[in-house]
Design a protein around this motif. Structure first.
Motif, PDB file in Angstrom:
ATOM      1  N   PRO A 164      97.452   9.755 129.679  1.00  0.00           N
ATOM      2  CA  PRO A 164      97.137  11.185 129.492  1.00  0.00           C
ATOM      3  C   PRO A 164      97.268  11.649 128.039  1.00  0.00           C
ATOM      4  N   LYS A 165      98.113  10.937 127.278  1.00  0.00           N
ATOM      5  CA  LYS A 165      98.319  11.346 125.882  1.00  0.00           C
ATOM      6  C   LYS A 165      97.029  11.372 125.072  1.00  0.00           C
ATOM      7  N   GLY A 166      96.074  10.524 125.475  1.00  0.00           N
ATOM      8  CA  GLY A 166      94.859  10.410 124.668  1.00  0.00           C
ATOM      9  C   GLY A 166      93.668  11.178 125.214  1.00  0.00           C
ATOM     10  N   VAL A 167      93.843  11.881 126.332  1.00  0.00           N
ATOM     11  CA  VAL A 167      92.671  12.436 127.020  1.00  0.00           C
ATOM     12  C   VAL A 167      92.608  13.959 126.885  1.00  0.00           C
ATOM     13  N   GLY A 184      88.599  18.495 129.817  1.00  0.00           N
ATOM     14  CA  GLY A 184      87.984  19.822 129.707  1.00  0.00           C
ATOM     15  C   GLY A 184      86.548  19.728 129.218  1.00  0.00           C
ATOM     16  N   LEU A 185      85.973  20.898 128.972  1.00  0.00           N
ATOM     17  CA  LEU A 185      84.588  20.960 128.494  1.00  0.00           C
ATOM     18  C   LEU A 185      84.581  21.128 126.986  1.00  0.00           C
ATOM     19  N   ALA A 204      90.475   7.768 124.857  1.00  0.00           N
ATOM     20  CA  ALA A 204      90.715   7.817 126.304  1.00  0.00           C
ATOM     21  C   ALA A 204      90.780   6.411 126.894  1.00  0.00           C
ATOM     22  N   ALA A 205      89.995   5.497 126.328  1.00  0.00           N
ATOM     23  CA  ALA A 205      89.970   4.116 126.825  1.00  0.00           C
ATOM     24  C   ALA A 205      91.222   3.346 126.434  1.00  0.00           C
ATOM     25  N   GLY A 206      92.034   3.910 125.554  1.00  0.00           N
ATOM     26  CA  GLY A 206      93.277   3.248 125.173  1.00  0.00           C
ATOM     27  C   GLY A 206      93.280   2.671 123.779  1.00  0.00           C
ATOM     28  N   CYS A 207      92.214   2.932 123.006  1.00  0.00           N
ATOM     29  CA  CYS A 207      92.175   2.411 121.635  1.00  0.00           C
ATOM     30  C   CYS A 207      93.248   3.113 120.797  1.00  0.00           C
ATOM     31  N   ARG A 208      94.147   2.328 120.222  1.00  0.00           N
ATOM     32  CA  ARG A 208      95.212   2.898 119.388  1.00  0.00           C
ATOM     33  C   ARG A 208      95.203   2.309 117.988  1.00  0.00           C
ATOM     34  N   PHE A 209      94.188   1.512 117.679  1.00  0.00           N
ATOM     35  CA  PHE A 209      94.065   0.982 116.320  1.00  0.00           C
ATOM     36  C   PHE A 209      92.586   0.948 115.957  1.00  0.00           C
ATOM     37  N   ARG A 223      89.813  14.265 134.008  1.00  0.00           N
ATOM     38  CA  ARG A 223      91.270  14.134 134.001  1.00  0.00           C
ATOM     39  C   ARG A 223      91.627  12.655 133.851  1.00  0.00           C
ATOM     40  N   PRO A 224      92.768  12.370 133.225  1.00  0.00           N
ATOM     41  CA  PRO A 224      93.133  10.961 132.996  1.00  0.00           C
ATOM     42  C   PRO A 224      93.133  10.139 134.281  1.00  0.00           C
ATOM     43  N   GLU A 225      93.557  10.750 135.389  1.00  0.00           N
ATOM     44  CA  GLU A 225      93.619   9.968 136.633  1.00  0.00           C
ATOM     45  C   GLU A 225      92.224   9.655 137.183  1.00  0.00           C
ATOM     46  N   ASP A 226      91.214  10.303 136.610  1.00  0.00           N
ATOM     47  CA  ASP A 226      89.842   9.988 137.029  1.00  0.00           C
ATOM     48  C   ASP A 226      89.147   9.040 136.049  1.00  0.00           C
ATOM     49  N   ILE A 227      89.886   8.543 135.078  1.00  0.00           N
ATOM     50  CA  ILE A 227      89.308   7.589 134.123  1.00  0.00           C
ATOM     51  C   ILE A 227      89.942   6.227 134.373  1.00  0.00           C
ATOM     52  N   GLU A 228      89.115   5.284 134.752  1.00  0.00           N
ATOM     53  CA  GLU A 228      89.597   3.940 135.065  1.00  0.00           C
ATOM     54  C   GLU A 228      89.559   3.085 133.793  1.00  0.00           C
TER      55      GLU A 228
END
Lengths: 385, 295
Positions: free
Chosen positions: A5-8, A11-12, A27-32, A192-197
């Motif tokens: 959730p920290k990265g997402v 909203g519109l 959102a996909a988890g890229c941190r670098f 929402r983060p829980e809707d992103i796989e």
């Protein structure tokens, strides 16, 4: 696994494709991310540099694209999901490390916001002329995955898919935007983060000593580890055996290079992502991708209104090319029309797969702007006669 | 069988440093008289004396004879592309700041094709320990001129003698901002081991130049004898000058060699500077990166 959730930014939003691509990556988890400024892609890393400090990660602007394209590979072996972002001239400089990523099976995403070329070409204007370069650009045999979004919303959605595929197949994945998609501002809905796989790295469950860095699983993809976990791996761009040790002989070469190609080729049926419209009764099928698909859709609609049986096949995943699908269409349609912002690149794939069973017509464009609807329509009407 | 055969139970003898190597990769590829192995020996001795946690060490090499070091060490090791060990190491270090990342490569790799990366990593004070084995030549490709080849030395691509001035590597590293700069030769094994220990303990961009013979190519083409002859040269012509002004430590063909620790200073690393900067900018909202790392 769900997105962190920290990265997402749920909203519109009203943002351009470059910004949306950045949000998709985070959102996909890229941190670098590492990158070097180049038009029209720079906004992706500008946003990443602004966003990442409070998400928890690193952006570094390297001294050139060569450095950027291997800094991300180092970070991937430290355990991160990684990307670099560039455009034509930068992509050319990255070629050696695309080969290194393929050879060392390092998950990574290369974002290419395409502009007119060759050379410096048209820095601020669109093209789709890097399609063959991303497939074949580095020396030697290997295979890649490439996606082509046609809107800011897709820059977000498909970027998550791009990262997921990089993890699943441990191969460089190309995100083939273009200047128009990159700079076009539209509504972008971030779920929402829980809707992103998101697909996590395929960490090994084995213990050090039991683990062999390049022993493939059933789908031909080996499990991964990261530096610092006690596995003491050796990673090299030389031809290597399953331990990762250099092996300078034709047998090792054959085994390794065939697997690098086959892990995509033999899983290609799982890598089909197309959008088909009006294909059921079509005599003529327009095949397009990226920004050109939006012009093509308008042309198809006009042709339908004029009573022609025209369908539209949009390639979302461009590489691997959906061979069985196009071959099946070739057995029942009269002609294919292939508009693209280059002088005929993906049309060669269409011709190869159609293999003379139907007419294949290119609608080339040297880039700098998009096609006129009329240009595509005219070709459709010509072959639909 | 001779009746004189005597059965003696010999104890299993093993070099205590062997566990540091991937023994299934030995023999190595280096020529007799080459100094790369000697430098590696000094590195391993330093690790052993420090009881360094090998699971927190990563070694990154480029391409070339020295580039093979990564493959022989029994640690996480990365044999990258030609000239690009430093940017790979930059990503690896920033990806996991808990790792000690050592770049181990040759003069051609680090200073010709990789020169741009070297100067920028030094400028940023990236927390990397860069070891350059300088043998004045491209060994693996057959003895071509390098950016370190002394004026006048003959190489295959300078068949009438080199007319290009070489880099003075310690001066280059110093002027770009390296926090530790030293030079030794493979004759100076004790000093070299100590320098490796200092480099492994130091935070920031550390540069160690190790002069090494290349008997097969550099020495042979310049009629300088074998590896032992070069060690004699190192012994006779080396002058220890710790703290020497790096402008004065350039090398000439078979001339004097100034060795020692030239630079040892403190400067915030790239990551320290980033964390400090963002902490000031964002206050408590910023979680310093790599300090309490979550996996």
């Amino acid at each position: 696994m769900h997105a962190d959730p920290k990265g997402v930014l749920t909203g519109l939003h009203f943002i351009d494709g470059d910004h949306a691509a950045c949000e998709g990556a985070i959102a996909a988890g890229c941190r670098f991310a590492a990158g070097y400024p180049i038009t029209p892609s720079t906004e992706v890393v500008e946003r990443f540099a602004a966003r990442i400090p409070l998400v928890g990660g690193v952006f570094i602007q390297m001294e050139d694209e060569i450095a950027s394209s291997i800094a991300i590979l180092g970070a991937a072996w430290a355990g991160h999901k990684v990307m670099t972002v560039t455009s034509g001239p930068g992509l050319s400089l990255m070629m050696e490390h695309i080969g290194y990523a393929a050879m060392t099976e390092t998950p990574c995403v290369f974002v290419d916001v395409q502009r007119g070329g060759p050379s410096t070409g048209l820095p601020t204007l669109p093209a789709q002329a890097d399609m063959m370069q991303v497939r074949w650009g580095s020396h030697g045999d290997y295979n890649v995955i490439a996606l082509s979004p046609n809107s800011p919303q897709e820059c977000f959605d498909l970027m998550i898919k791009a990262f997921n595929l990089a993890e699943l197949y441990r191969t460089p994945v190309f995100f083939m935007m273009d200047e128009v998609v990159g700079h076009m501002t539209e509504r972008v809905a971030i779920p929402r983060p829980e809707d992103i796989e998101v697909v996590p790295r395929r960490w090994t469950s084995r213990k050090p000593g039991d683990y062999r860095a390049y022993e493939p699983g059933e789908d031909l993809v080996p499990e991964m580890v990261k530096a610092g976990d006690g596995f003491r791996v050796h990673i090299t761009g030389l031809t290597h055996d399953e331990r990762g040790y250099p092996a300078m002989n034709p047998q090792a070469q054959d085994k390794l290079v065939r697997r690098l190609v086959d892990k995509i080729r033999k899983n290609a049926h799982k890598l089909v992502d197309v959008r088909g419209e009006n294909l059921e009764d079509a005599d003529v099928v327009v095949i397009s991708y990226g920004i050109t698909s939006r012009i093509a859709a308008a042309a198809v609609e006009e042709a339908r209104a004029a009573g022609r049986k025209v369908g539209h096949l949009r390639l979302v995943i461009v590489w691997p090319f959906p061979e069985p699908l196009v071959a099946e269409l070739a057995s029942r349609v009269k002609a294919f029309v292939v508009p693209e912002l280059n002088l005929g690149q993906m049309v060669r794939e269409v011709e190869r797969v159609v293999a003379g069973k139907a007419q294949v017509v290119s609608v080339p464009h040297a880039g700098g702007t998009v096609h006129q609807v009329e240009d595509i329509l005219a070709k459709i009407l010509e072959v639909a006669k | 069988m001779s009746s004189l055969a005597v059965n003696v139970e010999l104890p299993e003898l093993q070099n205590p440093l062997m566990p540091y190597l991937r023994q299934d990769r030995i023999p190595h590829i280096w020529c007799p008289g080459c100094g790369i192995g000697t430098s590696l020996n000094a590195f391993i001795r330093a690790l052993d004396e420090m009881q360094f946690d090998l699971n927190k060490l990563a070694v990154v090499s480029g391409i070339g004879c020295t580039g093979r070091v990564a493959g022989y060490l029994n640690v996480d090791s990365f044999h990258t592309t030609h000239g690009r060990a430093i940017p790979f190491a930059t990503g690896l270090k920033l990806g996991n700041p808990d790792l000690k990342v050592v770049v181990y490569s040759g003069d051609g790799d680090l200073f010709a094709i990789g020169g741009n990366h070297f100067i920028h990593a030094a400028r940023r004070n990236m927390d990397l320990f860069v070891v350059c084995v300088n043998n004045f030549t491209y060994g693996m490709t057959g003895g071509q001129v390098a950016p370190t080849t002394p004026l006048g030395a003959t190489q295959t691509t300078m068949p009438y003698g080199n007319f290009e001035p070489p880099f003075n590597l310690p001066y280059l590293a110093d002027s770009c901002g390296a926090v530790y700069v030293a030079r030794w030769t493979v004759y100076h094994v004790r000093q070299l081991t100590r320098a490796f220990k200092e480099g492994l303990s130091k935070k920031g961009f550390v540069f160690l130049e190790v002069l090494s013979p290349c008997p097969t190519l550099y020495s042979r083409r310049n009629r300088l004898g074998d590896g032992v002859e070069q060690l004699k040269y190192y012994k006779e012509k080396s002058v220890v000058k710790n703290g020497a002004d790096t402008r004065d430590v350039g090398l000439s063909f078979q001339g004097d060699i100034v060795v020692g620790t030239f630079v040892n200073r403190e400067r915030p690393t790239w990551l320290e500077a980033m964390n400090e900067h963002f902490s000031q900018r964002f206050g408590d909202r910023y979680q310093p990166y790599g300090v309490h790392r979550e996996d």
